[in-house]
Design a protein around this motif. Sequence first.
Motif, PDB file in Angstrom:
ATOM      1  N   THR A   9       1.111  -1.331   0.129  1.00 11.37           N
ATOM      2  CA  THR A   9       0.103  -0.144  -0.013  1.00 11.37           C
ATOM      3  C   THR A   9       1.080   1.396  -0.007  1.00 11.37           C
ATOM      4  OG1 THR A   9      -0.190   0.349   2.389  1.00 11.37           O
ATOM      5  CG2 THR A   9      -1.869  -1.185   1.302  1.00 11.37           C
ATOM      6  N   GLY A  10       0.228   2.332  -0.609  1.00 14.77           N
ATOM      7  CA  GLY A  10       0.861   3.692  -0.709  1.00 14.77           C
ATOM      8  C   GLY A  10      -0.129   4.826  -0.074  1.00 14.77           C
ATOM      9  N   ALA A  11       0.188   5.848  -0.492  1.00 16.92           N
ATOM     10  CA  ALA A  11      -0.319   7.175  -0.076  1.00 16.92           C
ATOM     11  C   ALA A  11      -1.727   7.178  -0.503  1.00 16.92           C
ATOM     12  CB  ALA A  11       0.500   8.295  -0.414  1.00 16.92           C
ATOM     13  N   GLY A  12      -2.238   6.678  -1.752  1.00 18.11           N
ATOM     14  CA  GLY A  12      -3.551   6.541  -1.979  1.00 18.11           C
ATOM     15  C   GLY A  12      -4.401   6.127  -1.170  1.00 18.11           C
ATOM     16  N   ILE A  13      -4.079   5.283  -0.186  1.00 18.15           N
ATOM     17  CA  ILE A  13      -5.109   4.452   0.688  1.00 18.15           C
ATOM     18  C   ILE A  13      -5.236   5.388   1.813  1.00 18.15           C
ATOM     19  CG2 ILE A  13      -3.444   3.036   1.840  1.00 18.15           C
ATOM     20  CD1 ILE A  13      -5.485   1.099   1.872  1.00 18.15           C
ATOM     21  N   ALA A 164       3.902 -14.953  -1.088  1.00 26.00           N
ATOM     22  CA  ALA A 164       2.522 -14.463  -1.596  1.00 26.00           C
ATOM     23  C   ALA A 164       1.798 -15.442  -2.610  1.00 26.00           C
ATOM     24  CB  ALA A 164       2.339 -13.231  -2.346  1.00 26.00           C
ATOM     25  N   ASP A 165       0.654 -15.985  -2.287  1.00 31.81           N
ATOM     26  CA  ASP A 165      -0.450 -16.494  -3.140  1.00 31.81           C
ATOM     27  C   ASP A 165      -1.109 -15.796  -4.270  1.00 31.81           C
ATOM     28  OD1 ASP A 165       0.177 -19.377  -2.316  1.00 31.81           O
ATOM     29  OD2 ASP A 165      -0.732 -18.611  -0.238  1.00 31.81           O
ATOM     30  N   ARG A 166      -1.280 -14.282  -3.665  1.00 30.04           N
ATOM     31  CA  ARG A 166      -1.840 -13.246  -4.528  1.00 30.04           C
ATOM     32  C   ARG A 166      -0.993 -11.973  -3.731  1.00 30.04           C
ATOM     33  NH1 ARG A 166      -6.865 -14.597  -6.522  1.00 30.04           N
ATOM     34  NH2 ARG A 166      -7.799 -16.424  -5.818  1.00 30.04           N
ATOM     35  N   LEU A 167      -1.042 -11.038  -4.853  1.00 26.92           N
ATOM     36  CA  LEU A 167      -0.194  -9.858  -4.498  1.00 26.92           C
ATOM     37  C   LEU A 167      -1.285  -8.728  -4.962  1.00 26.92           C
ATOM     38  CD1 LEU A 167       2.308  -8.267  -3.637  1.00 26.92           C
ATOM     39  CD2 LEU A 167       3.154  -8.102  -5.988  1.00 26.92           C
ATOM     40  N   LEU A 168      -1.649  -7.860  -3.890  1.00 25.02           N
ATOM     41  CA  LEU A 168      -2.451  -6.822  -4.108  1.00 25.02           C
ATOM     42  C   LEU A 168      -1.603  -5.543  -3.992  1.00 25.02           C
ATOM     43  CD1 LEU A 168      -5.471  -6.240  -4.630  1.00 25.02           C
ATOM     44  CD2 LEU A 168      -5.799  -6.442  -2.088  1.00 25.02           C
ATOM     45  N   ILE A 169      -1.909  -4.524  -4.827  1.00 25.36           N
ATOM     46  CA  ILE A 169      -1.208  -3.448  -5.004  1.00 25.36           C
ATOM     47  C   ILE A 169      -2.278  -2.169  -4.623  1.00 25.36           C
ATOM     48  CG2 ILE A 169       0.572  -1.839  -6.146  1.00 25.36           C
ATOM     49  CD1 ILE A 169       1.591  -4.389  -7.304  1.00 25.36           C
ATOM     50  N   VAL A 170      -1.979  -1.326  -3.777  1.00 25.96           N
ATOM     51  CA  VAL A 170      -3.350  -0.589  -3.591  1.00 25.96           C
ATOM     52  C   VAL A 170      -2.624   0.840  -3.196  1.00 25.96           C
ATOM     53  CG1 VAL A 170      -5.253   0.037  -2.212  1.00 25.96           C
ATOM     54  CG2 VAL A 170      -4.559  -2.418  -2.339  1.00 25.96           C
ATOM     55  N   GLY A 171      -2.895   2.022  -4.180  1.00 26.13           N
ATOM     56  CA  GLY A 171      -2.693   3.351  -3.785  1.00 26.13           C
ATOM     57  C   GLY A 171      -1.386   3.700  -4.059  1.00 26.13           C
ATOM     58  N   THR A 172      -0.738   2.974  -4.693  1.00 25.22           N
ATOM     59  CA  THR A 172       0.657   3.477  -5.012  1.00 25.22           C
ATOM     60  C   THR A 172       1.056   3.465  -6.548  1.00 25.22           C
ATOM     61  OG1 THR A 172       3.241   2.847  -4.740  1.00 25.22           O
ATOM     62  CG2 THR A 172       1.517   1.020  -4.588  1.00 25.22           C
ATOM     63  N   SER A 173       1.892   4.623  -6.942  1.00 21.65           N
ATOM     64  CA  SER A 173       2.262   4.558  -8.487  1.00 21.65           C
ATOM     65  C   SER A 173       3.273   3.504  -8.902  1.00 21.65           C
ATOM     66  CB  SER A 173       2.406   6.025  -8.730  1.00 21.65           C
ATOM     67  OG  SER A 173       3.936   6.083  -7.910  1.00 21.65           O
ATOM     68  N   LEU A 174       4.039   2.882  -7.859  1.00 20.30           N
ATOM     69  CA  LEU A 174       5.008   2.134  -8.116  1.00 20.30           C
ATOM     70  C   LEU A 174       6.217   2.884  -8.950  1.00 20.30           C
ATOM     71  CD1 LEU A 174       2.983  -0.929  -9.516  1.00 20.30           C
ATOM     72  CD2 LEU A 174       3.926  -0.667  -7.263  1.00 20.30           C
ATOM     73  N   GLN A 175       6.136   4.179  -8.493  1.00 19.97           N
ATOM     74  CA  GLN A 175       7.292   4.887  -8.988  1.00 19.97           C
ATOM     75  C   GLN A 175       8.390   5.078  -8.105  1.00 19.97           C
ATOM     76  OE1 GLN A 175       5.284   7.907 -11.027  1.00 19.97           O
ATOM     77  NE2 GLN A 175       4.459   6.765 -12.483  1.00 19.97           N
TER      78      GLN A 175
END
Length: 225
Positions: A9-13, A164-175
């Motif tokens: 998770t990142g700032a978006g959440i 991980a069996d599943r990877l969830l990426i929430v609220g981050t630009s990945l930059q």
Amino acid sequence: MQEHIVVLTGAGISAESGLSTFRDSDGLWEQHNVYDVATPEAFERNQELVLRFYNERRRQLQTVQPNPAHRILAELENRFRVTVVTQNVDDLHERGGSSCVLHLHGELTKARSTADPGLIYDIGYNDIHPGDTCDHGSQLRPHIVWFGEEVPMLDAAAELVRTADRLLIVGTSLQVYPAAGLVYEVDVQVPVTVIDPGEPAAVSRARVIRKGASEGLAEWVRMLG
């Protein structure tokens, strides 16, 4: 054995709770240039300004509440093993009910010794002042990873992503690296989902849900069944 969902998770959440994102489009954070308040050099140059800045962030944090996205992640623990790896320094995941949270960039509600990085203190939402010292007499500083500093929890985070069996990426630009590099630690067979309303960096084979954190997570949970 329970499926293991790892959530980055990142700032978006946190933005949905009313917290300022770390880097807005104008390069300012609460009207401060990040390099004036979030580097070791800034702390050496103007300790009082840096401490005041984080004291203000702590007071702001005390006034906001976890949002539905935080609570959805906590509720997933009823069905799955869930580990949250967050770039955020707030405590909203914990207050939202998540029991396993790794903070890559430190925690606002903690202080640490300037002489011994292993001396860390829970301070809650209290201020740190010039002259506040650790048990060995050295000035306390925010327990935050500043620009130009190593990310001590990065290896532990990479180890978690590999399980991980599943990877969830929430609220981050990945930059923002090195945190963005964690997505490449996941096994090629593992499904990856990115939830972000903007234009996150391309992640091969990822499903992208272009919605805010709460709305996107609710949609993802419905798809899980």
